[in-house]
Design an enzyme around this catalytic site. Sequence first.
Site, PDB file in Angstrom:
ATOM      1  N   ASN A 147       0.628  -1.019  -0.155  1.00  0.00           N
ATOM      2  CA  ASN A 147      -0.177   0.053  -0.021  1.00  0.00           C
ATOM      3  C   ASN A 147       0.930   1.056   0.026  1.00  0.00           C
ATOM      4  OD1 ASN A 147      -2.341  -1.459   0.226  1.00  0.00           O
ATOM      5  ND2 ASN A 147      -1.876  -1.801   2.461  1.00  0.00           N
ATOM      6  N   HIS A 161     -14.140  -1.658   5.857  1.00  0.00           N
ATOM      7  CA  HIS A 161     -13.064  -2.482   6.691  1.00  0.00           C
ATOM      8  C   HIS A 161     -13.405  -2.995   7.936  1.00  0.00           C
ATOM      9  CE1 HIS A 161      -9.123  -2.612   8.471  1.00  0.00           C
ATOM     10  NE2 HIS A 161      -8.481  -2.604   7.325  1.00  0.00           N
ATOM     11  N   GLU A 214     -16.340   3.861   3.192  1.00  0.00           N
ATOM     12  CA  GLU A 214     -14.803   4.330   2.549  1.00  0.00           C
ATOM     13  C   GLU A 214     -14.943   4.981   1.310  1.00  0.00           C
ATOM     14  OE1 GLU A 214     -12.757   0.625   2.513  1.00  0.00           O
ATOM     15  OE2 GLU A 214     -13.618  -0.100   4.492  1.00  0.00           O
ATOM     16  N   SER A 243     -11.270  -1.164   0.313  1.00  0.00           N
ATOM     17  CA  SER A 243      -9.889  -1.635   0.143  1.00  0.00           C
ATOM     18  C   SER A 243      -9.583  -3.174  -0.445  1.00  0.00           C
ATOM     19  CB  SER A 243      -9.579  -1.737   1.661  1.00  0.00           C
ATOM     20  OG  SER A 243     -10.478  -2.736   2.160  1.00  0.00           O
ATOM     21  N   ASP A 285     -13.784   6.997   5.481  1.00  0.00           N
ATOM     22  CA  ASP A 285     -12.413   6.434   5.602  1.00  0.00           C
ATOM     23  C   ASP A 285     -11.783   6.757   4.111  1.00  0.00           C
ATOM     24  OD1 ASP A 285     -10.294   4.901   5.641  1.00  0.00           O
ATOM     25  OD2 ASP A 285     -11.255   3.150   6.981  1.00  0.00           O
ATOM     26  N   HIS A 321      -7.440   4.459   1.363  1.00  0.00           N
ATOM     27  CA  HIS A 321      -6.874   3.995  -0.020  1.00  0.00           C
ATOM     28  C   HIS A 321      -7.002   5.138  -0.943  1.00  0.00           C
ATOM     29  CE1 HIS A 321      -5.709  -0.032   1.213  1.00  0.00           C
ATOM     30  NE2 HIS A 321      -6.788   0.054   1.966  1.00  0.00           N
ATOM     31  N   LYS A 364       0.060   4.165   4.688  1.00  0.00           N
ATOM     32  CA  LYS A 364      -0.420   3.547   3.372  1.00  0.00           C
ATOM     33  C   LYS A 364       0.571   4.454   2.182  1.00  0.00           C
ATOM     34  CE  LYS A 364      -3.839   0.468   4.760  1.00  0.00           C
ATOM     35  NZ  LYS A 364      -5.041   0.394   5.270  1.00  0.00           N
TER      36      LYS A 364
HETATM   37  C1  LIG Z   1      -5.589  -0.315   6.475  1.00  0.00           C
HETATM   38  C2  LIG Z   1      -6.843   0.171   6.575  1.00  0.00           C
HETATM   39  C3  LIG Z   1      -7.560   0.818   7.952  1.00  0.00           C
HETATM   40  C4  LIG Z   1      -6.409   0.617   9.255  1.00  0.00           C
HETATM   41  O1  LIG Z   1      -5.490   1.487   9.196  1.00  0.00           O
HETATM   42  P1  LIG Z   1      -4.030   1.064   9.932  1.00  0.00           P
HETATM   43  O2  LIG Z   1      -3.263   2.229   9.943  1.00  0.00           O
HETATM   44  O3  LIG Z   1      -3.246   0.138   9.105  1.00  0.00           O
HETATM   45  O4  LIG Z   1      -4.484   0.521  11.113  1.00  0.00           O
HETATM   46  C5  LIG Z   1      -8.422   1.294   8.162  1.00  0.00           C
HETATM   47  N1  LIG Z   1      -9.395   1.567   7.116  1.00  0.00           N
HETATM   48  C6  LIG Z   1      -9.118   1.257   5.856  1.00  0.00           C
HETATM   49  C7  LIG Z   1     -10.011   1.208   4.736  1.00  0.00           C
HETATM   50  C8  LIG Z   1      -7.719   0.520   5.518  1.00  0.00           C
HETATM   51  O5  LIG Z   1      -7.705  -0.137   4.560  1.00  0.00           O
END
Ligand SMILES: *Cc1c(COP(=O)(O)O)cnc(C)c1O
Length: 388
Positions: free
Chosen positions: A47, A133, A179, A183, A208, A211, A242
Amino acid sequence: MDFDQFLRGALDRIEAGGLRRSLRMIDSPQGAEVACAGRRLLNFSSNDYLGLAAHPRLIEAARQALDEAGAGAGASRLISGTHRYHERLEEELARFKNTAAALTFSSGYAAALGVIPALAGKEDVVILDKLCHACLIDAARLSGAVLRVFPHNHLAKLESHLRWAREKHPQARLLVVIESVYSMDGDLAPLREIVELKDRFGAWLFVDEAHALGVLGQHGRGLADEQNVADRIEIQMGTLGKALGAGGAYVCGSAALRDFLINSARSFIFSTAPPPVVAAAACAAVSLLALDEGGERVGRLAKVRTELSDLLGRGRAASAIVPVLIGSEGRAMDVSKRLWAEGFFVPAIRYPTVAKGAARLRITVTTGHTREPLQGLVSAIERSLREV
Ligand SMILES: *Cc1c(COP(=O)(O)O)cnc(C)c1O
């Protein structure tokens, strides 16, 4: 029951379902190529979309912070763990995202677990997209709120949940959780439409952008920026581990939101502050993203996305995540293993990360991928799919 017997029994059942997982050790920095088990592999599993994890500016920023502030923060943010690196990072994030304020957490998981239960309780309603997620689902459950899930990106169903919630729980706070880039599918939320809907019903929106940051929008500001709705979203969350190449996560929004979370988000309050080195590296990444170099990297990533989509004979990838659906868990694992043997690191994703029978290869591309390895990858996938 005997403890060891319990553990072995559980592992045997996981194994029998073809779902046993194990760790792989990487012996190099993250990048388009990684060293693993004594081999060089072309990495389509990362990522680190913009290739920042091993960028000299991040490393230098971390090194400086290490010298100045030491290895660990030593206490929670509210006690004596807030260093100038945390403050700077939050100022930089707010500036970059064009919000009044930002607050950082030690991970995206921690951010979700802190924020959602702070905003909604058992008198309230949380409405989630089916493909959210795991941390968003866990956070919603932890909140104790009444939960409603709508089929992925299904606006009509979201609307009917909102209507139902308004009628049945007229006093409740309504929180919609989505999101912006999903993801495991790499597709986008119809963000503008969702913003319209939540406004119509007086609900709040948590997005969120894990990505989407660094991938979409100007200089990688995310989908909310690209669709010009950022100022209508109450809670914008994203991760720093990421595309930003460091670690941790942020919530951007109003100054009152930040203050409220400092006083209410339990994963923020009752947890040691992230090490200043991590905040410093993340801060360097945010600053870099705002510069020409950031814009160029985001543009280069868009080209790589287009190149891979072309080679796969598909429409342009909506994000840096390109799934190849396989279905059977066993077959997905076999294809992934064969690709590995040929020098391509492409993870197979299976239950419980995705639904049973929806196993897939999850290709992620980064700025470091050039045409030749992409061609090699696509031929290897086609060959493996024929032979496995
Ligand atoms: C990776 C991810 C998270 C978690 O984030 P981390 O910093 O890895 O704990 C939360 N939401 C989504 C959509 C993710 O892909």
